[in-house]
Design a protein around this motif. Structure first.
Motif, mmCIF file in Angstrom:
data_model
loop_
_atom_site.group_PDB
_atom_site.id
_atom_site.type_symbol
_atom_site.label_atom_id
_atom_site.label_comp_id
_atom_site.label_asym_id
_atom_site.label_seq_id
_atom_site.Cartn_x
_atom_site.Cartn_y
_atom_site.Cartn_z
ATOM 1 N N ALA A 1 -5.717 -0.108 -12.052
ATOM 2 C CA ALA A 1 -5.407 1.042 -12.622
ATOM 3 C C ALA A 1 -4.732 0.763 -13.916
ATOM 4 O O ALA A 1 -4.971 1.476 -15.095
ATOM 5 N N THR A 2 -3.669 -0.155 -13.948
ATOM 6 C CA THR A 2 -2.892 -0.318 -15.146
ATOM 7 C C THR A 2 -3.899 -1.129 -16.478
ATOM 8 O O THR A 2 -3.891 -0.524 -17.614
ATOM 9 N N ILE A 3 -4.974 -2.013 -15.847
ATOM 10 C CA ILE A 3 -5.651 -2.628 -16.892
ATOM 11 C C ILE A 3 -6.740 -1.549 -17.523
ATOM 12 O O ILE A 3 -6.748 -1.728 -18.712
ATOM 13 N N ILE B 1 -7.193 9.164 -18.510
ATOM 14 C CA ILE B 1 -6.185 8.154 -17.829
ATOM 15 C C ILE B 1 -5.776 8.738 -16.539
ATOM 16 O O ILE B 1 -5.902 8.192 -15.641
ATOM 17 N N LEU B 2 -5.355 10.048 -16.593
ATOM 18 C CA LEU B 2 -5.037 10.654 -15.470
ATOM 19 C C LEU B 2 -6.154 10.708 -14.208
ATOM 20 O O LEU B 2 -6.087 10.555 -13.177
ATOM 21 N N MET B 3 -7.368 10.855 -14.712
ATOM 22 C CA MET B 3 -8.684 11.057 -13.855
ATOM 23 C C MET B 3 -8.906 9.479 -13.435
ATOM 24 O O MET B 3 -9.067 9.190 -12.210
ATOM 25 N N VAL B 4 -8.803 8.600 -14.125
ATOM 26 C CA VAL B 4 -9.031 7.142 -13.759
ATOM 27 C C VAL B 4 -8.048 6.702 -12.802
ATOM 28 O O VAL B 4 -8.234 6.187 -11.553
ATOM 29 N N VAL B 5 -6.880 7.140 -12.858
ATOM 30 C CA VAL B 5 -5.675 6.622 -11.802
ATOM 31 C C VAL B 5 -5.975 7.622 -10.694
ATOM 32 O O VAL B 5 -5.641 6.939 -9.627
ATOM 33 N N GLY B 6 -6.227 8.760 -10.938
ATOM 34 C CA GLY B 6 -6.525 9.566 -9.504
ATOM 35 C C GLY B 6 -7.602 9.077 -8.780
ATOM 36 O O GLY B 6 -7.849 8.929 -7.507
ATOM 37 N N GLY B 7 -8.695 8.670 -9.419
ATOM 38 C CA GLY B 7 -9.825 8.167 -8.686
ATOM 39 C C GLY B 7 -9.811 6.757 -8.059
ATOM 40 O O GLY B 7 -10.221 6.774 -6.896
ATOM 41 N N LEU B 8 -9.010 5.922 -8.608
ATOM 42 C CA LEU B 8 -8.521 4.631 -8.029
ATOM 43 C C LEU B 8 -7.743 5.046 -6.678
ATOM 44 O O LEU B 8 -7.829 3.926 -6.068
ATOM 45 N N THR B 9 -7.011 5.942 -6.708
ATOM 46 C CA THR B 9 -5.954 6.325 -5.705
ATOM 47 C C THR B 9 -6.343 7.154 -4.638
ATOM 48 O O THR B 9 -5.596 7.774 -3.962
ATOM 49 N N THR B 10 -7.518 7.841 -4.597
ATOM 50 C CA THR B 10 -8.090 8.604 -3.562
ATOM 51 C C THR B 10 -7.948 8.387 -2.326
ATOM 52 O O THR B 10 -8.490 7.283 -2.211
ATOM 53 N N THR C 1 -16.282 4.051 2.385
ATOM 54 C CA THR C 1 -15.085 3.321 2.611
ATOM 55 C C THR C 1 -14.504 2.791 0.967
ATOM 56 O O THR C 1 -14.909 1.684 0.613
ATOM 57 N N ILE C 2 -13.628 3.489 0.387
ATOM 58 C CA ILE C 2 -13.063 3.123 -0.823
ATOM 59 C C ILE C 2 -12.090 2.371 -0.695
ATOM 60 O O ILE C 2 -11.532 2.084 0.295
ATOM 61 N N SER C 3 -11.458 1.548 -1.707
ATOM 62 C CA SER C 3 -10.231 0.621 -1.622
ATOM 63 C C SER C 3 -9.155 1.202 -1.114
ATOM 64 O O SER C 3 -8.523 0.425 -0.245
ATOM 65 N N ALA C 4 -8.667 2.399 -1.557
ATOM 66 C CA ALA C 4 -7.312 2.816 -0.907
ATOM 67 C C ALA C 4 -7.632 3.392 0.603
ATOM 68 O O ALA C 4 -6.723 2.978 1.483
ATOM 69 N N TYR C 5 -8.737 3.653 1.084
ATOM 70 C CA TYR C 5 -9.015 3.697 2.319
ATOM 71 C C TYR C 5 -9.050 2.586 3.284
ATOM 72 O O TYR C 5 -8.594 2.349 4.327
#
Length: 317
Positions: free
Chosen positions: A293-295, A237-246, A263-267
């Protein structure tokens, strides 16, 4: 003598006192009241819930950072999901997240179990390996950007291995660099999680397995891994949240290039909000990341059965 022994062995009786329990601090020891949670609740509401609500409202507004926001309804959302760069960024974000989980999970489990043992020089080697955990993402990205520079870095001196030496010139190698740098930086964190969990496994389980003739490999797959179940779920779960917010890694290493290939979503959110000054579209992208990330976290918890774990021992239900 007989009289003294009889008097000494006679039970003592206390008269004039009630048998009800005395109201004191010991009688009320238990969970603290709600008042203890008020400071943390206010802090979370002020710095997490309130900004999230503001971002949700801003996603329905048109605002360039000056003047007053103007309500535009679902216009930002329709523009975001009609944008091919946004769709590509979602797939790239998911790809980097999957690569992070696939690379970091087995590596951190093996290192964590090893670090939980009593090998010679284990403490020194573990301390050295945990150094990346002490560095910020920005420092790590700057370090690897210098090391992998196509003109003066390691690839330029080892063209027999890296070809033209420009690892940031193609999408495949650029994504590989991002996955490698993230693995190098964050694996020590998950290793620390598994190290603590492995040390909490009762040694009697391994002793019983040795009596039954089980070797190290069978002990690892039939005792260690099942006992690390809760820790694996938490780590994923920590990896998923971290990957989505990199964000910092892409900003410093590739700037979303070549072109928009990394170009990922956060960038992309950063580009929309702080480069194009389209804060409404940037807020919509940010809200998409929060919901995703929540889902994903809830799905992982639900499918893994983590929410049904009630035991206090690791892996025991």
């Amino acid at each position: 003598m007989t009289t003294q022994m009889t008097r000494a062995s006679a039970p003592r009786t206390v008269t004039g006192k009630s048998s009800r329990p005395v109201r004191g601090s010991a009688a009320h020891v238990g969970r603290p009241g709600f008042a203890w949670a008020v400071p943390a609740t206010l802090f979370f509401a002020l710095f997490a819930i309130a900004p999230l609500v503001m971002v949700a409202v801003l996603s329905f507004m048109s605002w360039n950072g000056l003047g007053s926001p103007e309500f535009v309804g679902m216009d930002n959302w329709s523009r975001v999901f009609d944008d091919p760069v946004m769709i590509q960024s979602i797939w790239l974000t998911l790809l980097l997240t999957v690569l992070g989980v696939a690379l970091q999970t087995p590596l951190s489990i093996l290192l964590g179990v090893w670090a939980a043992g009593e090998q010679r020089n284990r403490a020194v080697l573990s301390a050295i390996y945990f150094v990346p955990l002490l560095l910020s993402s920005t420092a790590v990205s700057v370090l690897w950007r210098a090391l992998l520079d196509p003109n003066f870095g390691v690839p330029a001196q080892a063209t027999w291995l890296f070809g033209d030496g420009n690892l940031f010139g193609k999408q495949s190698t650029a994504i590989g660099v991002l996955a490698f740098v993230s693995t190098w930086q964050f694996t020590p964190l998950h290793t620390l999680i598994y190290q603590g969990a492995a040390r909490a496994i009762p040694q009697v389980l391994y002793q019983a397995a040795e009596i039954d003739g089980a070797g190290r490999f069978r002990q690892f797959f039939h005792i260690t891994l099942p006992q690390l179940r809760n820790s694996i779920i938490t780590s994923v779960i920590l990896m998923v949240v971290g990957g989505l917010t990199t964000f910092e890694t892409v900003l410093i290493l590739t700037q979303g290039g070549p072109g928009t290939d990394t170009t990922i979503s956060a960038y992309y959110m950063y580009q929309k909000a702080f480069k194009s000054f389209d804060f409404g579209a940037g807020a919509a992208i940010a809200l998409v990341l929060v919901v995703a990330a929540t889902i994903i976290s809830l799905v992982v918890v639900r499918l893994s059965g983590y929410d049904k774990m009630r035991g206090t021992m690791e892996g025991m239900s």
